[in-house]
Motif scaffolding. Structure first.
Motif, PDB file in Angstrom:
ATOM      1  N   VAL A 128      -1.203 -50.446  27.771  1.00 41.03           N
ATOM      2  CA  VAL A 128       0.076 -49.854  27.365  1.00 41.03           C
ATOM      3  C   VAL A 128      -0.059 -49.221  25.987  1.00 41.03           C
ATOM      4  O   VAL A 128       0.399 -48.099  25.759  1.00 41.03           O
ATOM      5  CB  VAL A 128       1.219 -50.896  27.399  1.00 41.03           C
ATOM      6  N   VAL A 145       0.628 -45.309  25.617  1.00 39.84           N
ATOM      7  CA  VAL A 145       1.899 -44.976  24.979  1.00 39.84           C
ATOM      8  C   VAL A 145       1.706 -44.990  23.462  1.00 39.84           C
ATOM      9  O   VAL A 145       1.542 -46.052  22.870  1.00 39.84           O
ATOM     10  CB  VAL A 145       3.002 -45.994  25.392  1.00 39.84           C
ATOM     11  N   ARG A 149       5.687 -45.923  20.796  1.00 42.85           N
ATOM     12  CA  ARG A 149       6.170 -47.048  21.593  1.00 42.85           C
ATOM     13  C   ARG A 149       7.623 -47.365  21.303  1.00 42.85           C
ATOM     14  O   ARG A 149       7.983 -47.744  20.210  1.00 42.85           O
ATOM     15  CB  ARG A 149       5.314 -48.278  21.331  1.00 42.85           C
ATOM     16  N   ILE A 180      10.132 -47.895  27.011  1.00 44.55           N
ATOM     17  CA  ILE A 180       8.895 -47.341  27.575  1.00 44.55           C
ATOM     18  C   ILE A 180       7.847 -48.446  27.673  1.00 44.55           C
ATOM     19  O   ILE A 180       7.138 -48.558  28.666  1.00 44.55           O
ATOM     20  CB  ILE A 180       8.353 -46.180  26.699  1.00 44.55           C
ATOM     21  N   ASP A 181       7.753 -49.265  26.637  1.00 45.00           N
ATOM     22  CA  ASP A 181       6.808 -50.379  26.615  1.00 45.00           C
ATOM     23  C   ASP A 181       7.077 -51.325  27.787  1.00 45.00           C
ATOM     24  O   ASP A 181       6.159 -51.731  28.489  1.00 45.00           O
ATOM     25  CB  ASP A 181       6.925 -51.118  25.279  1.00 45.00           C
ATOM     26  N   MET A 213       6.187 -49.458  31.240  1.00 43.23           N
ATOM     27  CA  MET A 213       4.741 -49.320  31.416  1.00 43.23           C
ATOM     28  C   MET A 213       4.083 -50.681  31.630  1.00 43.23           C
ATOM     29  O   MET A 213       3.191 -50.820  32.463  1.00 43.23           O
ATOM     30  CB  MET A 213       4.117 -48.614  30.205  1.00 43.23           C
TER      31      MET A 213
END
Length: 169
Positions: free
Chosen positions: A91, A95, A98, A102-103, A106
């Motif tokens: 991750v 990414v 971050r 989104i973290d 993912m």
């Protein structure tokens, strides 16, 4: 003076990695315990594996709870901890900016991919370890080496009590 600042930064970084790893280990032990409970109480599991039950009358292998706990805990400790650490690294590699959302997404996707590799029981285990790790990351920020040790001891005590209860009854 600059050398002292570098040493302090390195010590802080090592402490942060240790706390992160201790949280992952704690999550793995708790997830193994919950997975064992699910494995013992889920309908349908009884028919899908050979009947090694000591007491044929016990519902869904609860009498084998300590044995399953003994089997699943090392697996979760090794594979679960390693998998979640790898997911975190993936991750962070994919990414760059971050955000928590989104973290989370993912991380869930990568956990699901690992879970698919281990079929339905693996998927259940991966989802459990993902959820427990997220709860622990929200709940508390300091995890010492005593955190996973305490989880392991508590899990062993409960497994032993269940064993004695089903041996006596």
């Amino acid at each position: 003076m600059n050398h002292k600042h570098t040493k302090t930064t390195t010590e802080f970084s090592n402490k942060k990695i240790n706390m992160h790893l201790n949280r992952k280990l704690s999550a793995a032990i708790i997830a193994a315990f919950l997975f064992t409970l699910l494995f013992c109480f889920m309908p349908g599991i009884k028919e899908s594996i050979p009947n090694f039950s000591i007491k044929k009358t016990s519902p869904h292998f609860i009498d084998l709870f300590p044995l399953y706990l003994l089997f699943f805990t090392p697996f979760f400790l090794i594979m679960g901890t390693l998998g979640t650490v790898i997911v975190d690294l993936l991750v962070s590699a994919f990414v760059k900016d971050r955000s928590k959302k989104i973290d989370f997404i993912m991380s869930f996707i990568f956990h699901a991919i690992f879970g698919l590799l281990m079929f339905e029981f693996g998927m259940m285990g991966v989802i459990l370890i993902f959820i427990v790790d997220r709860i622990l990351s929200i709940r508390k920020e300091n995890y010492s080496y005593l955190s996973p040790l305490g989880c392991l001891v508590l899990s062993a005590i409960i497994g032993t009590l269940v064993y004695f209860i089903f041996t006596i009854v």
